[in-house]
Design a protein around this motif. Structure first.
Motif, PDB file in Angstrom:
ATOM      1  N   ILE A   9       0.855  -1.185   0.000  1.00 34.98           N
ATOM      2  CA  ILE A   9       0.000   0.000   0.000  1.00 34.98           C
ATOM      3  C   ILE A   9       0.890   1.234   0.000  1.00 34.98           C
ATOM      4  O   ILE A   9       1.693   1.424   0.916  1.00 34.98           O
ATOM      5  CB  ILE A   9      -0.935   0.001   1.228  1.00 34.98           C
ATOM      6  CG1 ILE A   9      -1.742  -1.305   1.246  1.00 34.98           C
ATOM      7  CG2 ILE A   9      -1.842   1.224   1.222  1.00 34.98           C
ATOM      8  CD1 ILE A   9      -2.038  -1.817   2.608  1.00 34.98           C
ATOM      9  N   ARG A  10       0.750   2.033  -1.059  1.00 33.80           N
ATOM     10  CA  ARG A  10       1.577   3.231  -1.175  1.00 33.80           C
ATOM     11  C   ARG A  10       0.783   4.449  -0.725  1.00 33.80           C
ATOM     12  O   ARG A  10      -0.378   4.632  -1.087  1.00 33.80           O
ATOM     13  CB  ARG A  10       2.034   3.423  -2.614  1.00 33.80           C
ATOM     14  CG  ARG A  10       2.996   4.578  -2.757  1.00 33.80           C
ATOM     15  CD  ARG A  10       3.589   4.632  -4.122  1.00 33.80           C
ATOM     16  NE  ARG A  10       2.567   4.896  -5.107  1.00 33.80           N
ATOM     17  CZ  ARG A  10       2.814   5.238  -6.353  1.00 33.80           C
ATOM     18  NH1 ARG A  10       4.052   5.330  -6.774  1.00 33.80           N
ATOM     19  NH2 ARG A  10       1.838   5.469  -7.184  1.00 33.80           N
ATOM     20  N   SER A  11       1.438   5.278   0.072  1.00 31.71           N
ATOM     21  CA  SER A  11       0.856   6.536   0.524  1.00 31.71           C
ATOM     22  C   SER A  11       1.959   7.587   0.442  1.00 31.71           C
ATOM     23  O   SER A  11       2.856   7.626   1.289  1.00 31.71           O
ATOM     24  CB  SER A  11       0.343   6.398   1.960  1.00 31.71           C
ATOM     25  OG  SER A  11      -0.140   7.639   2.431  1.00 31.71           O
ATOM     26  N   GLY A  12       1.900   8.401  -0.607  1.00 29.44           N
ATOM     27  CA  GLY A  12       2.971   9.371  -0.823  1.00 29.44           C
ATOM     28  C   GLY A  12       4.271   8.655  -1.107  1.00 29.44           C
ATOM     29  O   GLY A  12       4.349   7.831  -2.003  1.00 29.44           O
ATOM     30  N   ARG A  13       5.291   8.929  -0.307  1.00 26.69           N
ATOM     31  CA  ARG A  13       6.597   8.284  -0.481  1.00 26.69           C
ATOM     32  C   ARG A  13       6.756   7.057   0.423  1.00 26.69           C
ATOM     33  O   ARG A  13       7.820   6.476   0.505  1.00 26.69           O
ATOM     34  CB  ARG A  13       7.707   9.284  -0.200  1.00 26.69           C
ATOM     35  CG  ARG A  13       7.735  10.427  -1.202  1.00 26.69           C
ATOM     36  CD  ARG A  13       8.847  11.395  -0.910  1.00 26.69           C
ATOM     37  NE  ARG A  13      10.137  10.756  -0.733  1.00 26.69           N
ATOM     38  CZ  ARG A  13      11.095  10.702  -1.645  1.00 26.69           C
ATOM     39  NH1 ARG A  13      10.900  11.261  -2.812  1.00 26.69           N
ATOM     40  NH2 ARG A  13      12.248  10.107  -1.386  1.00 26.69           N
ATOM     41  N   GLU A  14       5.714   6.693   1.112  1.00 25.57           N
ATOM     42  CA  GLU A  14       5.770   5.574   2.054  1.00 25.57           C
ATOM     43  C   GLU A  14       5.084   4.347   1.465  1.00 25.57           C
ATOM     44  O   GLU A  14       4.069   4.441   0.781  1.00 25.57           O
ATOM     45  CB  GLU A  14       5.068   5.983   3.343  1.00 25.57           C
ATOM     46  CG  GLU A  14       5.289   5.027   4.473  1.00 25.57           C
ATOM     47  CD  GLU A  14       4.767   5.600   5.778  1.00 25.57           C
ATOM     48  OE1 GLU A  14       3.836   5.004   6.336  1.00 25.57           O
ATOM     49  OE2 GLU A  14       5.296   6.636   6.210  1.00 25.57           O
ATOM     50  N   LEU A  15       5.669   3.187   1.739  1.00 22.86           N
ATOM     51  CA  LEU A  15       5.105   1.922   1.286  1.00 22.86           C
ATOM     52  C   LEU A  15       4.871   1.047   2.515  1.00 22.86           C
ATOM     53  O   LEU A  15       5.774   0.827   3.318  1.00 22.86           O
ATOM     54  CB  LEU A  15       6.071   1.220   0.330  1.00 22.86           C
ATOM     55  CG  LEU A  15       5.578  -0.071  -0.306  1.00 22.86           C
ATOM     56  CD1 LEU A  15       4.389   0.201  -1.231  1.00 22.86           C
ATOM     57  CD2 LEU A  15       6.700  -0.732  -1.092  1.00 22.86           C
ATOM     58  N   THR A  16       3.650   0.571   2.659  1.00 17.43           N
ATOM     59  CA  THR A  16       3.290  -0.296   3.776  1.00 17.43           C
ATOM     60  C   THR A  16       3.047  -1.697   3.236  1.00 17.43           C
ATOM     61  O   THR A  16       2.422  -1.862   2.189  1.00 17.43           O
ATOM     62  CB  THR A  16       2.013   0.217   4.475  1.00 17.43           C
ATOM     63  OG1 THR A  16       2.257   1.541   4.949  1.00 17.43           O
ATOM     64  CG2 THR A  16       1.618  -0.675   5.637  1.00 17.43           C
ATOM     65  N   LEU A  17       3.538  -2.672   3.960  1.00 23.90           N
ATOM     66  CA  LEU A  17       3.350  -4.071   3.593  1.00 23.90           C
ATOM     67  C   LEU A  17       2.388  -4.696   4.594  1.00 23.90           C
ATOM     68  O   LEU A  17       2.608  -4.621   5.803  1.00 23.90           O
ATOM     69  CB  LEU A  17       4.696  -4.806   3.614  1.00 23.90           C
ATOM     70  CG  LEU A  17       4.689  -6.307   3.389  1.00 23.90           C
ATOM     71  CD1 LEU A  17       4.067  -6.659   2.047  1.00 23.90           C
ATOM     72  CD2 LEU A  17       6.109  -6.831   3.475  1.00 23.90           C
ATOM     73  N   ALA A  18       1.321  -5.266   4.087  1.00 22.30           N
ATOM     74  CA  ALA A  18       0.330  -5.912   4.950  1.00 22.30           C
ATOM     75  C   ALA A  18       0.224  -7.385   4.570  1.00 22.30           C
ATOM     76  O   ALA A  18       0.427  -7.747   3.411  1.00 22.30           O
ATOM     77  CB  ALA A  18      -1.028  -5.233   4.801  1.00 22.30           C
ATOM     78  N   LEU A  19      -0.093  -8.210   5.523  1.00 24.12           N
ATOM     79  CA  LEU A  19      -0.219  -9.643   5.284  1.00 24.12           C
ATOM     80  C   LEU A  19      -1.530 -10.134   5.864  1.00 24.12           C
ATOM     81  O   LEU A  19      -1.870  -9.848   7.004  1.00 24.12           O
ATOM     82  CB  LEU A  19       0.949 -10.389   5.951  1.00 24.12           C
ATOM     83  CG  LEU A  19       0.890 -11.911   5.924  1.00 24.12           C
ATOM     84  CD1 LEU A  19       0.981 -12.438   4.506  1.00 24.12           C
ATOM     85  CD2 LEU A  19       1.991 -12.502   6.774  1.00 24.12           C
ATOM     86  N   THR A  20      -2.247 -10.883   5.052  1.00 27.98           N
ATOM     87  CA  THR A  20      -3.442 -11.585   5.498  1.00 27.98           C
ATOM     88  C   THR A  20      -3.131 -13.069   5.366  1.00 27.98           C
ATOM     89  O   THR A  20      -2.575 -13.495   4.350  1.00 27.98           O
ATOM     90  CB  THR A  20      -4.651 -11.223   4.614  1.00 27.98           C
ATOM     91  OG1 THR A  20      -4.838  -9.814   4.637  1.00 27.98           O
ATOM     92  CG2 THR A  20      -5.918 -11.907   5.098  1.00 27.98           C
ATOM     93  N   TYR A  21      -3.447 -13.847   6.383  1.00 26.51           N
ATOM     94  CA  TYR A  21      -3.126 -15.269   6.342  1.00 26.51           C
ATOM     95  C   TYR A  21      -4.229 -16.100   6.979  1.00 26.51           C
ATOM     96  O   TYR A  21      -5.017 -15.616   7.784  1.00 26.51           O
ATOM     97  CB  TYR A  21      -1.784 -15.545   7.038  1.00 26.51           C
ATOM     98  CG  TYR A  21      -1.786 -15.246   8.518  1.00 26.51           C
ATOM     99  CD1 TYR A  21      -2.039 -16.250   9.445  1.00 26.51           C
ATOM    100  CD2 TYR A  21      -1.554 -13.967   9.000  1.00 26.51           C
ATOM    101  CE1 TYR A  21      -2.049 -15.994  10.803  1.00 26.51           C
ATOM    102  CE2 TYR A  21      -1.553 -13.690  10.351  1.00 26.51           C
ATOM    103  CZ  TYR A  21      -1.806 -14.711  11.245  1.00 26.51           C
ATOM    104  OH  TYR A  21      -1.817 -14.447  12.584  1.00 26.51           O
ATOM    105  N   ASN A  22      -4.264 -17.352   6.599  1.00 28.13           N
ATOM    106  CA  ASN A  22      -5.227 -18.302   7.137  1.00 28.13           C
ATOM    107  C   ASN A  22      -4.669 -18.832   8.462  1.00 28.13           C
ATOM    108  O   ASN A  22      -3.685 -19.564   8.478  1.00 28.13           O
ATOM    109  CB  ASN A  22      -5.433 -19.435   6.129  1.00 28.13           C
ATOM    110  CG  ASN A  22      -6.483 -20.427   6.570  1.00 28.13           C
ATOM    111  OD1 ASN A  22      -6.783 -20.554   7.751  1.00 28.13           O
ATOM    112  ND2 ASN A  22      -7.041 -21.145   5.615  1.00 28.13           N
ATOM    113  N   SER A  23      -5.310 -18.479   9.555  1.00 26.74           N
ATOM    114  CA  SER A  23      -4.817 -18.864  10.880  1.00 26.74           C
ATOM    115  C   SER A  23      -5.021 -20.348  11.176  1.00 26.74           C
ATOM    116  O   SER A  23      -4.501 -20.851  12.172  1.00 26.74           O
ATOM    117  CB  SER A  23      -5.483 -18.017  11.967  1.00 26.74           C
ATOM    118  OG  SER A  23      -6.879 -18.225  11.947  1.00 26.74           O
ATOM    119  N   GLU A  24      -5.726 -21.049  10.309  1.00 25.73           N
ATOM    120  CA  GLU A  24      -5.844 -22.496  10.469  1.00 25.73           C
ATOM    121  C   GLU A  24      -4.607 -23.200   9.917  1.00 25.73           C
ATOM    122  O   GLU A  24      -4.371 -24.366  10.225  1.00 25.73           O
ATOM    123  CB  GLU A  24      -7.106 -23.008   9.780  1.00 25.73           C
ATOM    124  CG  GLU A  24      -8.375 -22.531  10.452  1.00 25.73           C
ATOM    125  CD  GLU A  24      -9.629 -23.032   9.760  1.00 25.73           C
ATOM    126  OE1 GLU A  24      -9.528 -23.860   8.834  1.00 25.73           O
ATOM    127  OE2 GLU A  24     -10.720 -22.589  10.143  1.00 25.73           O
TER     128      GLU A  24
END
Length: 63
Positions: A9-24
């Protein structure tokens, strides 16, 4: 839902990394480990370092 999904996810000059995972399938600790490894690889790329420098011996390419 995918078993493992990364989002950049880019916001201006910043990049955020997000993770969604199956908790099973994955524990929170394992998912956090994935994020840490990917963050290290991306940082090495930005710093123009060989990725092999940050891989552990099992991950390094074989000659």
């Amino acid at each position: 839902m995918a078993d493992l999904q990364f989002a950049f996810i880019r916001s201006g000059r910043e990049l955020t990394l997000a993770l969604t995972y199956n908790s099973e399938i994955f524990t929170a600790e394992r998912a956090e480990g994935f994020l840490e490894r990917l963050s290290s690889i991306l940082a090495a790329m930005i710093e123009n370092r060989p990725i092999a420098e940050i891989l552990n011996p099992r991950e390094a390419p074989r000659a």
